[in-house]
Enzyme design. Structure first.
Site, PDB file in Angstrom:
ATOM      1  CE1 TYR A 113     -10.356  15.787  43.031  1.00 29.84           C
ATOM      2  CE2 TYR A 113      -9.857  16.913  40.976  1.00 29.84           C
ATOM      3  CZ  TYR A 113     -10.738  16.220  41.772  1.00 29.84           C
ATOM      4  OH  TYR A 113     -12.004  15.946  41.312  1.00 29.84           O
ATOM      5  NE  ARG A 134     -10.441  23.205  32.265  1.00 27.80           N
ATOM      6  CZ  ARG A 134     -11.017  22.653  33.335  1.00 27.80           C
ATOM      7  NH1 ARG A 134     -11.919  23.338  34.036  1.00 27.80           N
ATOM      8  NH2 ARG A 134     -10.705  21.452  33.710  1.00 27.80           N
TER       9      ARG A 134
HETATM   10  C1  15L Z   1     -13.025  18.566  39.103  1.00 25.50           C
HETATM   11  O1  15L Z   1     -12.561  17.431  39.123  1.00 25.50           O
HETATM   12  C2  15L Z   1     -13.516  19.208  40.347  1.00 25.50           C
HETATM   13  O2  15L Z   1     -14.071  18.283  41.257  1.00 25.50           O
HETATM   14  C3  15L Z   1     -14.489  20.310  40.078  1.00 25.50           C
HETATM   15  O3  15L Z   1     -14.614  21.076  41.252  1.00 25.50           O
HETATM   16  C4  15L Z   1     -14.072  21.199  38.913  1.00 25.50           C
HETATM   17  O4  15L Z   1     -12.932  21.911  39.260  1.00 25.50           O
HETATM   18  C5  15L Z   1     -13.828  20.335  37.687  1.00 25.50           C
HETATM   19  O5  15L Z   1     -12.929  19.305  37.972  1.00 25.50           O
HETATM   20  C6  15L Z   1     -13.303  21.138  36.498  1.00 25.50           C
HETATM   21  O6  15L Z   1     -12.264  20.786  35.928  1.00 25.50           O
HETATM   22  O7  15L Z   1     -13.980  22.077  36.105  1.00 25.50           O
END
Ligand code: 15L
Length: 272
Positions: free
Chosen positions: A134, A172
């Protein structure tokens, strides 16, 4: 900016954004696979599979600016990521070029640079360190942005978004939280600020615990109004005592870094 296209408009971020952008732009064109049930008078929905180039070309016709949220927003199989985030983003930028779209705001992610330790503060021009397929697709999207900006003159802004929510949800996220209202402020810079060629900004609010140096965004006019620290006491008091994976605890990308991890963590940590 009169006609603004939002891809991924039925998703979590898209749904919040529509409500906030409706009063700002004359017409919002929304695309997703699923039709939202609450379309406003100045919203038009066009069901689109971003992997279908001809459909994306049609979607971009007559559009002034695009907020590209579409695609998979978490880790997926290679085939899912390839179709949704890589082929999909390519089709979108190509459709935009052919249609003469002036501006694109690309929803990149903190996971494009997730393998930086939490002890570092990183500016926008660091070497990418994607923490997942991703995250890798977001690095590709940022690359597309630079290519179409410098080669084809589309003004592109990549937002390395942390976590969009009404409030930070854990420790976080105190570092990476982005309120929907501050997201709108960043998007409006990308769509409206004169002179944008290609910019990268971190999509975070005014977070005292941030891992990012977002001073460039401030130079571009970003003035966030939400502060994660307002929630810190409550979040930290409620934070579970569960043992975190050491890799997830060390890196900014958290669990995206520890998933499928097979390196020698101690050696890597020592040498880098
Ligand atoms: C992201 O890029 C995601 O789209 C989101 O669902 C969260 O997982 C976010 O990062 C995150 O790091 O909290």
């Amino acid at each position: 900016m009169e006609r603004v296209l939002i891809t991924g408009a039925a998703g979590d971020i898209g749904s919040r954004l529509r409500v906030l952008l409706r009063p700002v732009y004359r017409e919002l064109v929304l695309s997703d696979r699923v039709r939202p049930t609450d379309l406003a008078a100045n919203e038009t929905f066009i069901a689109t599979d971003l992997a279908d180039a001809a459909a994306v070309d049609a979607l971009c016709s007559g559009i002034d600016g695009i907020v590209h949220l579409g695609g998979k927003s978490i880790e997926g199989t290679w085939d899912e990521i390839l179709q949704s985030n890589i082929v999909g983003a390519y089709n979108l930028f190509e459709g935009a070029r052919k249609a003469g779209v002036k501006r694109i705001v690309f929803a990149s992610s903190n996971h494009a640079v997730g393998f930086y330790p939490r002890t570092t503060t990183i500016p926008p021009d660091v070497i990418p360190r994607p923490d997942s397929r991703y995250g890798l697709s977001k690095v590709f999207g940022e690359g597309l942005g630079a290519l179409y900006a410098y080669k084809h003159g589309i003004g592109v802004t990549s937002l390395r978004i942390g976590n969009v929510a009404d409030a930070p949800i854990d420790a976080r996220r105190l570092a990476i939280w982005l309120s929907p209202e501050d997201l709108v402020r960043l998007i409006r810079i990308g769509l409206e600020r004169p002179g944008i060629v290609y910019e990268v900004m971190y999509g975070i609010s005014d977070n005292a615990r941030a891992w990012y140096d977002n001073s460039h965004a401030v130079e571009l006019g970003y003035a966030p109004e939400s502060r994660s620290e307002d929630y810190a006491k409550k979040i930290l008091a409620a934070e579970g005592k569960d043992e975190q994976h050491p890799v997830a605890a060390h890196y900014q990308g958290g669990p995206f870094c520890s998933a499928e991890y097979s390196a020698d963590f101690e050696t890597i940590k020592k040498n880098n």
